[in-house]
Design a protein around this motif. Sequence first.
Motif, PDB file in Angstrom:
ATOM      1  N   UNK A 166      -1.830  -8.365   3.546  1.00 19.48           N
ATOM      2  CA  UNK A 166      -2.008  -8.440   5.288  1.00 19.48           C
ATOM      3  C   UNK A 166      -1.553  -7.112   5.637  1.00 19.48           C
ATOM      4  N   UNK A 167       0.004  -6.857   5.154  1.00 19.21           N
ATOM      5  CA  UNK A 167       0.520  -5.801   5.577  1.00 19.21           C
ATOM      6  C   UNK A 167      -0.075  -4.454   5.207  1.00 19.21           C
ATOM      7  N   UNK A 168      -0.645  -4.424   3.812  1.00 16.86           N
ATOM      8  CA  UNK A 168      -1.444  -3.375   3.210  1.00 16.86           C
ATOM      9  C   UNK A 168      -2.684  -3.171   4.172  1.00 16.86           C
ATOM     10  N   UNK A 169      -3.455  -4.365   4.551  1.00 12.51           N
ATOM     11  CA  UNK A 169      -4.673  -4.005   5.131  1.00 12.51           C
ATOM     12  C   UNK A 169      -4.386  -3.364   6.473  1.00 12.51           C
ATOM     13  N   UNK A 170      -3.407  -3.647   7.190  1.00 12.28           N
ATOM     14  CA  UNK A 170      -3.304  -3.190   8.613  1.00 12.28           C
ATOM     15  C   UNK A 170      -2.512  -1.873   8.300  1.00 12.28           C
ATOM     16  N   UNK A 222      -8.162   4.342   6.556  1.00 10.95           N
ATOM     17  CA  UNK A 222      -8.847   4.394   5.196  1.00 10.95           C
ATOM     18  C   UNK A 222      -9.228   3.021   4.765  1.00 10.95           C
ATOM     19  N   UNK A 223      -9.342   2.081   5.671  1.00 11.87           N
ATOM     20  CA  UNK A 223      -9.376   0.611   5.585  1.00 11.87           C
ATOM     21  C   UNK A 223     -10.535   0.634   4.478  1.00 11.87           C
ATOM     22  N   UNK A 224     -11.800   1.459   4.825  1.00 12.85           N
ATOM     23  CA  UNK A 224     -13.117   1.110   4.100  1.00 12.85           C
ATOM     24  C   UNK A 224     -12.715   1.583   2.763  1.00 12.85           C
ATOM     25  N   UNK A 225     -11.796   2.437   2.400  1.00 15.10           N
ATOM     26  CA  UNK A 225     -11.535   2.728   0.841  1.00 15.10           C
ATOM     27  C   UNK A 225     -10.458   1.732   0.210  1.00 15.10           C
ATOM     28  N   UNK A 226      -9.960   0.892   0.899  1.00 14.81           N
ATOM     29  CA  UNK A 226      -8.891   0.157   0.153  1.00 14.81           C
ATOM     30  C   UNK A 226      -9.371  -1.457  -0.008  1.00 14.81           C
ATOM     31  N   UNK A 227      -9.744  -1.897  -1.015  1.00 11.73           N
ATOM     32  CA  UNK A 227     -10.594  -3.189  -1.302  1.00 11.73           C
ATOM     33  C   UNK A 227      -9.365  -3.996  -1.932  1.00 11.73           C
ATOM     34  N   UNK A 265       0.774  -1.315  -0.028  1.00 12.79           N
ATOM     35  CA  UNK A 265       0.109   0.106   0.143  1.00 12.79           C
ATOM     36  C   UNK A 265       0.804   1.408  -0.018  1.00 12.79           C
ATOM     37  N   UNK A 266       1.847   1.218  -0.496  1.00 14.19           N
ATOM     38  CA  UNK A 266       2.845   2.405  -0.417  1.00 14.19           C
ATOM     39  C   UNK A 266       2.381   3.471  -1.208  1.00 14.19           C
ATOM     40  N   UNK A 267       1.611   3.261  -2.348  1.00  5.51           N
ATOM     41  CA  UNK A 267       0.846   4.293  -3.027  1.00  5.51           C
ATOM     42  C   UNK A 267      -0.488   4.076  -2.718  1.00  5.51           C
ATOM     43  N   UNK A 268      -1.150   2.816  -2.519  1.00  5.62           N
ATOM     44  CA  UNK A 268      -2.780   2.878  -2.327  1.00  5.62           C
ATOM     45  C   UNK A 268      -3.265   3.575  -1.231  1.00  5.62           C
ATOM     46  N   UNK A 269      -2.409   3.471   0.207  1.00  4.52           N
ATOM     47  CA  UNK A 269      -2.599   4.201   1.201  1.00  4.52           C
ATOM     48  C   UNK A 269      -2.773   5.775   0.982  1.00  4.52           C
ATOM     49  N   UNK A 270      -1.841   6.318   0.610  1.00  5.07           N
ATOM     50  CA  UNK A 270      -1.842   7.789   0.485  1.00  5.07           C
ATOM     51  C   UNK A 270      -3.005   7.982  -0.691  1.00  5.07           C
ATOM     52  N   UNK A 271      -3.130   7.205  -1.764  1.00  9.02           N
ATOM     53  CA  UNK A 271      -4.159   7.312  -2.742  1.00  9.02           C
ATOM     54  C   UNK A 271      -5.587   7.542  -1.870  1.00  9.02           C
TER      55      UNK A 271
END
Length: 236
Positions: free
Chosen positions: A69-73, A80-85, A45-51
Amino acid sequence: MASSYDSIAALYDPWSRSVTEDVDFYVAEARKAGGPVVELGVGTGRIAVPTAQAGVRVIGIDSSERMLDVCRARAEEAGVGELVDLRPGDLRHPPVKERVTLVTCPFRALLHLESDEERLDALQSVHGLLLPGGRFVFDVFAPSRDDVLETHGRWLEREPGIWERADWDTDRRLLTLSVRGEAGETRMYLAWRSPEEWRHLLERAGLDVVACYGWFDLRPYDGGEDSVWIARRPTD
Ligand SMILES: C[S@@+](CC[C@H](N)C(=O)[O-])C[C@H]1O[C@@H](n2cnc3c(N)ncnc32)[C@H](O)[C@@H]1O
């Protein structure tokens, strides 16, 4: 099937800590698209989380369950867990029914495909995911002779306690990249192709090339190692 990234999921963020130059570029593309964005090879999620922090929903595909798993955490921690599917799957056949205006594949993830058949499968899947006029944004590299000579076969400390070794096979154009640190170790393969070949593959997949940059600051491509691409599904 186990991924070569599973064993370094805990090491990936400290290993890639210095890679920050592409984040604003991909987030800006996502803002322009309005979302949702499909990110192929979403990793931790290096890019996905800031997105997602910019308010854009991300559908993230990755073949490594441990990276997801790391990305989810990380997404939960950022609120922003709700925005990352997140969806486990292969980027050649992404498990995505939605049609979107932006597909991305940051940080050279396409180089994990080793044949033109695999590359074409991935690019044709991208075409199928995009709405007419939608964009595909990705970056790749092809090493310079100097880079190969300087790094070949040597363990280099990339970050404190994290070592990296590149073994370049310039005939096959295949990099064997070994990584080791306290939190894990792995060996992975990256197959590079020239910008001309990427352009040709994009065209074969029915995608128009909008731009090929030499870096994330949008300087024109001038023959360097990195290329940053914007392609587009034509309007019907
Ligand atoms: C260099 S990392 C990039 C991660 C993230 N996009 C970033 O920019 O930090 C490449 C990612 O692609 C994933 N990957 C490699 N081959 C894949 C495949 N065939 N299908 C799906 N994911 C793949 C790996 O598991 C890894 O998480």
